[in-house]
Design a protein around this motif. Structure first.
Motif, short mmCIF file in Angstrom:
data_model
loop_
_atom_site.label_atom_id
_atom_site.label_comp_id
_atom_site.label_asym_id
_atom_site.label_seq_id
_atom_site.Cartn_x
_atom_site.Cartn_y
_atom_site.Cartn_z
N LEU A 138 0.86 -1.18 0.00
CA LEU A 138 0.00 0.00 0.00
C LEU A 138 0.89 1.23 0.00
O LEU A 138 1.68 1.44 0.93
CB LEU A 138 -0.91 0.00 1.23
CG LEU A 138 -1.67 1.29 1.54
CD1 LEU A 138 -2.61 1.67 0.40
CD2 LEU A 138 -2.43 1.16 2.86
N ILE A 139 0.78 2.04 -1.04
CA ILE A 139 1.59 3.26 -1.15
C ILE A 139 0.67 4.47 -1.19
O ILE A 139 -0.33 4.48 -1.92
CB ILE A 139 2.48 3.24 -2.40
CG1 ILE A 139 3.35 1.98 -2.45
CG2 ILE A 139 3.38 4.48 -2.43
CD1 ILE A 139 4.24 1.88 -3.68
N THR A 140 1.02 5.49 -0.42
CA THR A 140 0.35 6.77 -0.48
C THR A 140 1.36 7.81 -0.95
O THR A 140 2.51 7.80 -0.48
CB THR A 140 -0.20 7.18 0.89
OG1 THR A 140 0.88 7.20 1.84
CG2 THR A 140 -1.26 6.20 1.38
N ALA A 141 0.97 8.68 -1.87
CA ALA A 141 1.91 9.71 -2.35
C ALA A 141 1.15 10.91 -2.88
O ALA A 141 0.19 10.74 -3.64
CB ALA A 141 2.82 9.15 -3.44
N GLU A 142 1.56 12.09 -2.47
CA GLU A 142 0.92 13.32 -2.95
C GLU A 142 1.95 14.40 -3.23
O GLU A 142 2.94 14.54 -2.52
CB GLU A 142 -0.07 13.86 -1.90
CG GLU A 142 -1.30 13.01 -1.70
CD GLU A 142 -2.22 12.93 -2.91
OE1 GLU A 142 -1.97 13.61 -3.93
OE2 GLU A 142 -3.21 12.18 -2.83
N THR A 143 1.67 15.17 -4.28
CA THR A 143 2.44 16.37 -4.60
C THR A 143 1.49 17.57 -4.61
O THR A 143 1.36 18.26 -5.61
CB THR A 143 3.16 16.23 -5.96
OG1 THR A 143 2.19 15.96 -6.98
CG2 THR A 143 4.18 15.11 -5.93
N TYR A 144 0.82 17.78 -3.47
CA TYR A 144 -0.13 18.89 -3.36
C TYR A 144 0.54 20.24 -3.63
O TYR A 144 -0.12 21.20 -4.03
CB TYR A 144 -0.73 18.91 -1.94
CG TYR A 144 -2.11 18.31 -1.82
CD1 TYR A 144 -2.45 17.15 -2.51
CD2 TYR A 144 -3.06 18.87 -0.98
CE1 TYR A 144 -3.71 16.59 -2.37
CE2 TYR A 144 -4.33 18.31 -0.84
CZ TYR A 144 -4.65 17.17 -1.53
OH TYR A 144 -5.90 16.62 -1.39
N SER A 145 1.84 20.34 -3.38
CA SER A 145 2.53 21.63 -3.59
C SER A 145 2.39 22.11 -5.03
O SER A 145 2.40 23.32 -5.28
CB SER A 145 4.02 21.50 -3.23
OG SER A 145 4.69 20.65 -4.16
N ASP A 220 -8.71 29.02 -10.28
CA ASP A 220 -9.42 27.73 -10.33
C ASP A 220 -8.55 26.53 -10.66
O ASP A 220 -9.02 25.39 -10.56
CB ASP A 220 -10.58 27.82 -11.33
CG ASP A 220 -11.78 28.56 -10.76
OD1 ASP A 220 -11.81 28.76 -9.53
OD2 ASP A 220 -12.68 28.94 -11.54
N LYS A 221 -7.31 26.74 -11.06
CA LYS A 221 -6.43 25.58 -11.29
C LYS A 221 -5.59 25.28 -10.04
O LYS A 221 -4.79 24.35 -10.05
CB LYS A 221 -5.53 25.79 -12.50
CG LYS A 221 -4.47 26.86 -12.34
CD LYS A 221 -3.62 26.95 -13.61
CE LYS A 221 -2.53 28.01 -13.45
NZ LYS A 221 -1.70 28.14 -14.68
N ASN A 222 -5.79 26.06 -8.99
CA ASN A 222 -5.05 25.87 -7.74
C ASN A 222 -5.91 25.20 -6.68
O ASN A 222 -7.13 25.12 -6.81
CB ASN A 222 -4.57 27.22 -7.19
CG ASN A 222 -3.67 27.97 -8.14
OD1 ASN A 222 -3.89 29.15 -8.40
ND2 ASN A 222 -2.66 27.29 -8.66
N LEU A 223 -5.25 24.75 -5.63
CA LEU A 223 -5.94 24.17 -4.49
C LEU A 223 -6.70 25.25 -3.73
O LEU A 223 -6.13 26.29 -3.38
CB LEU A 223 -4.92 23.51 -3.56
CG LEU A 223 -5.46 22.88 -2.27
CD1 LEU A 223 -6.28 21.64 -2.59
CD2 LEU A 223 -4.32 22.54 -1.32
N TYR A 224 -7.97 25.00 -3.49
CA TYR A 224 -8.78 25.88 -2.66
C TYR A 224 -9.23 25.12 -1.43
O TYR A 224 -9.71 23.99 -1.52
CB TYR A 224 -10.02 26.37 -3.42
CG TYR A 224 -11.05 27.03 -2.52
CD1 TYR A 224 -10.82 28.29 -1.98
CD2 TYR A 224 -12.22 26.36 -2.16
CE1 TYR A 224 -11.73 28.88 -1.12
CE2 TYR A 224 -13.15 26.95 -1.31
CZ TYR A 224 -12.90 28.21 -0.79
OH TYR A 224 -13.81 28.79 0.05
N MET A 225 -9.07 25.73 -0.27
CA MET A 225 -9.55 25.13 0.97
C MET A 225 -10.30 26.17 1.78
O MET A 225 -9.76 27.24 2.08
CB MET A 225 -8.41 24.55 1.80
CG MET A 225 -8.89 23.90 3.10
SD MET A 225 -7.65 22.91 3.96
CE MET A 225 -6.46 24.16 4.43
N ASN A 226 -11.53 25.86 2.12
CA ASN A 226 -12.33 26.69 3.01
C ASN A 226 -12.05 26.20 4.42
O ASN A 226 -12.70 25.29 4.92
CB ASN A 226 -13.81 26.58 2.67
CG ASN A 226 -14.68 27.53 3.48
OD1 ASN A 226 -14.37 27.85 4.62
ND2 ASN A 226 -15.77 27.99 2.89
N GLY A 227 -11.06 26.81 5.06
CA GLY A 227 -10.59 26.32 6.34
C GLY A 227 -11.66 26.29 7.42
O GLY A 227 -11.73 25.34 8.20
#
Length: 335
Positions: A138-145, A220-227
């Protein structure tokens, strides 16, 4: 047939974004304020030419080397990511080839974020219980940056890139996987989203940057987070999640030796700990040097807890993941 976690390793990219560097770019964002609120001092950022499959391979190679695992014994590969190399082919297939795993194995991607590791454990347990596989990687990997706008100081402060590799097996491990509780509420989808890039909203060259009330820049091509909404969601659903998994496992809070939650940020974690009334000594936090690495936070924290010998005196653990989707899941582990 029991499913057991046998080994975990993780990989962090070489480049480091420290609070000092963030402060240099955003002088109004004080170093002490960042550290005290988020619990993060630095986070690792993938290189321009480094993607999820590259990090996944590095995490898996560390797993094989650190724990003396024969890769020929792997008979299924599960890959959790929301930043795949391509729409198609499946990134898990690319990883299989890069790792030189047998062509007789199963391999698939699944798109989940903060709850992804717990969901992955459930998939692995199901494969073992159904006698479809014996040794699952099981591998988890993210490049959210790569989703974050350079001028979005809020999200840059929280998220880091990482990959974790876990071996789940029918053989003996350091803990066995118990019961699960799941939850989904898609009404919260737009509160944590990268809107453009899929079929519904292809990437457009005509994006207009938006500056929010806190000075964060994104489009709109970026990460949006409503904290605020994410915080409210966790406060409502995570306590219910914990009490549900305890009830299903015929356990009480007092029976649990260690709670490991998705490492969102220190402020949120402490709020949840106090709300659920978990003693501080039974609540594990490990994000100071890597930040919120999405689906990799729980395996990284589990690795660090084992490294710090926090598991040697433990019998029962609770894992809980929650976030983007909205999606949430919890399970109990028995040492």
């Amino acid at each position: 047939m029991k499913a057991n976690i046998k080994a975990i390793s993780y990989y962090l990219p070489e480049a480091v974004l420290s609070n000092d560097l963030i402060n240099q770019e955003f002088p109004e964002w004080e170093i002490e304020k960042i550290s005290s609120k988020t619990g993060i001092n630095s986070r690792h950022i993938s290189a321009d030419n480094e993607f999820s499959s590259d990090m996944a391979v590095k995490a898996a190679e560390k797993l094989f080397a650190e724990h003396n695992i024969d890769r020929s014994t792997i008979d299924y590969l599960l890959f959790c990511t929301q930043s795949p190399d391509y729409f198609l082919p499946t990134t898990a297939c690319i990883i299989q080839d890069k790792l030189g795993l047998n062509t007789s194995i199963g391999a698939l991607d699944f798109n989940l974020g903060c709850s992804g590791f717990v969901y992955g454990l459930s998939l692995a347990k199901g494969l073992i219980a159904g006698e479809m596989a014996k040794n699952i990687l099981l591998i988890t990997a993210e490049t959210y940056s790569k989703f974050i706008h350079p001028k979005d100081k809020s999200n840059k402060t929280i998220f880091g890139d990482a990959a974790a590799a876990t071996l789940i097996t029918a053989e003996k491990g350091f803990c066995s996987i118990g019961n699960f509780i799941f939850g989904t509420d898609g009404r919260g989808a737009e509160n944590l989203i990268v809107k453009q890039g899929g079929m519904r909203f292809p990437v457009s060259s005509e994006n207009e940057d938006i500056v929010d009330e806190f000075g964060n820049v994104r489009n709109d091509k970026n990460l949006y987070m409503n904290g605020a909404e994410i915080f409210n969601f966790t406060g409502e659903f995570v306590p219910k999640l914990i009490f549900s998994i305890l009830e299903k496992s015929n356990l009480t809070k007092e029976d649990i030796d260690l709670f490991i939650f998705h490492q969102a940020n220190k402020y949120m974690l402490n709020h949840l700990r106090k709300k659920i009334k978990i003693p501080e000594e039974k609540f594990f936090i490990a994000m100071e040097g890597c930040g919120n690495t999405v689906s990799s936070t729980i395996p990284i924290a589990l690795y660090e807890a084992q490294k710090q010998r926090r598991l040697t005196a433990s019998k029962n653990l609770i894992l809980a993941g929650f976030g983007v989707g909205y999606s949430w899941a919890a399970c109990n582990l028995i040492i």
